[in-house]
Design a protein around this motif. Structure first.
Motif, mmCIF file in Angstrom:
data_model
loop_
_atom_site.group_PDB
_atom_site.id
_atom_site.type_symbol
_atom_site.label_atom_id
_atom_site.label_comp_id
_atom_site.label_asym_id
_atom_site.label_seq_id
_atom_site.Cartn_x
_atom_site.Cartn_y
_atom_site.Cartn_z
ATOM 1 N N ASP A 27 -1.272 -5.115 4.112
ATOM 2 C CA ASP A 27 -0.791 -6.455 3.766
ATOM 3 C C ASP A 27 -1.752 -7.517 4.283
ATOM 4 O OD1 ASP A 27 1.161 -8.274 2.697
ATOM 5 O OD2 ASP A 27 1.885 -8.624 4.737
ATOM 6 N N ARG A 28 -2.245 -7.339 5.485
ATOM 7 C CA ARG A 28 -3.156 -8.332 6.074
ATOM 8 C C ARG A 28 -4.504 -8.361 5.366
ATOM 9 N NH1 ARG A 28 -1.575 -7.984 12.574
ATOM 10 N NH2 ARG A 28 0.410 -9.093 12.286
ATOM 11 N N LEU A 29 -4.952 -7.226 4.879
ATOM 12 C CA LEU A 29 -6.217 -7.214 4.126
ATOM 13 C C LEU A 29 -6.127 -8.077 2.873
ATOM 14 C CD1 LEU A 29 -7.358 -3.478 4.393
ATOM 15 C CD2 LEU A 29 -8.511 -5.485 5.370
ATOM 16 N N ASP A 30 -4.938 -8.139 2.267
ATOM 17 C CA ASP A 30 -4.791 -8.946 1.061
ATOM 18 C C ASP A 30 -4.654 -10.434 1.381
ATOM 19 O OD1 ASP A 30 -4.721 -8.494 -1.856
ATOM 20 O OD2 ASP A 30 -2.821 -9.596 -1.746
ATOM 21 N N ALA A 31 -4.594 -10.762 2.672
ATOM 22 C CA ALA A 31 -4.511 -12.160 3.079
ATOM 23 C C ALA A 31 -5.877 -12.733 3.440
ATOM 24 C CB ALA A 31 -3.570 -12.303 4.276
ATOM 25 N N ILE A 32 -6.927 -11.912 3.386
ATOM 26 C CA ILE A 32 -8.263 -12.390 3.746
ATOM 27 C C ILE A 32 -9.252 -12.094 2.629
ATOM 28 C CG2 ILE A 32 -7.816 -12.238 6.221
ATOM 29 C CD1 ILE A 32 -9.349 -9.611 6.311
#
Length: 201
Positions: free
Chosen positions: A120-125
């Motif tokens: 999920d965090r990878l898709d935020a950066i």
């Protein structure tokens, strides 16, 4: 249903529910999180079914989509019961999802939760993260940039400092850490270029 049939059923429901969502938490965001999770789980010893299932449902009850109220546990439970999953699986999925959110600040307690949180965090950066940042800011009426205000949530540009620039160092798995390096560097260069264009030092 076997595991593949369950995942297809869940994917179909998520597509129908989130396809037109406009804050950056749409179906294709969720699909990218699933893709990220599957990529990470290839190199980790984890329950791939639980990882993929949790990745598909991780945004069902997100507070940002429900007027500031987190409804994850009840909505995930209700949906998974409707497709006849047993309580043990539902409980494990809810535990994973409860540990994904950045704002809650929960530390993952299982490798499955670590993977879904990373995915999920990878898709935020990176480039996608930049696009989602401004999509979400626009959907909530936040301004693009205010050079006179660097308080939390003051603008979409401020969100890079509030959250996005922090995510690289919060990744759990080696695979996610490697992917995050390039995406983080891209965001840094974008913000610098933005400042160059608006003559902000």
């Amino acid at each position: 249903m076997n595991k593949n049939e369950i995942l297809k059923e869940v994917q179909s429901y998520i597509r129908k529910t989130f396809l037109e969502e406009g804050t950056g938490h749409d179906y294709f965001h969720i699909e990218r999180v699933v893709t990220n999770a599957k990529k990470i789980v290839e190199k980790e010893s984890a329950d791939s079914f639980l990882v993929e299932l949790a990745a598909w449902v991780h945004d069902i009850g997100d507070y940002k989509l429900h007027g500031g109220v987190d409804k994850s546990e009840e909505l995930i439970k209700s949906f998974l019961e409707s497709i006849n999953l047993d309580e043990e699986i539902i409980s494990k999925v809810n535990e994973i999802v409860s540990q994904v959110s950045f704002s809650k600040g929960n530390k993952p307690t299982t490798i499955e939760a670590e993977i879904v949180q990373d995915a999920d965090r990878l898709d935020a950066i990176g480039a996608v993260g930049i696009a989602r940042c401004f999509a979400y800011g626009g959907s909530t009426g936040n301004i693009l940039f205010n050079p006179e205000d660097n308080s939390k949530n003051a603008s979409s540009i401020q969100h890079f400092y509030d959250k996005l620039f922090k995510l690289k160092d919060l990744m759990n798995t080696t695979t996610a850490k490697e992917i995050a390096e390039e995406r983080h560097a891209y965001m840094k260069s974008f913000v610098q270029q933005f400042y160059n264009e608006v003559n902000f030092k």
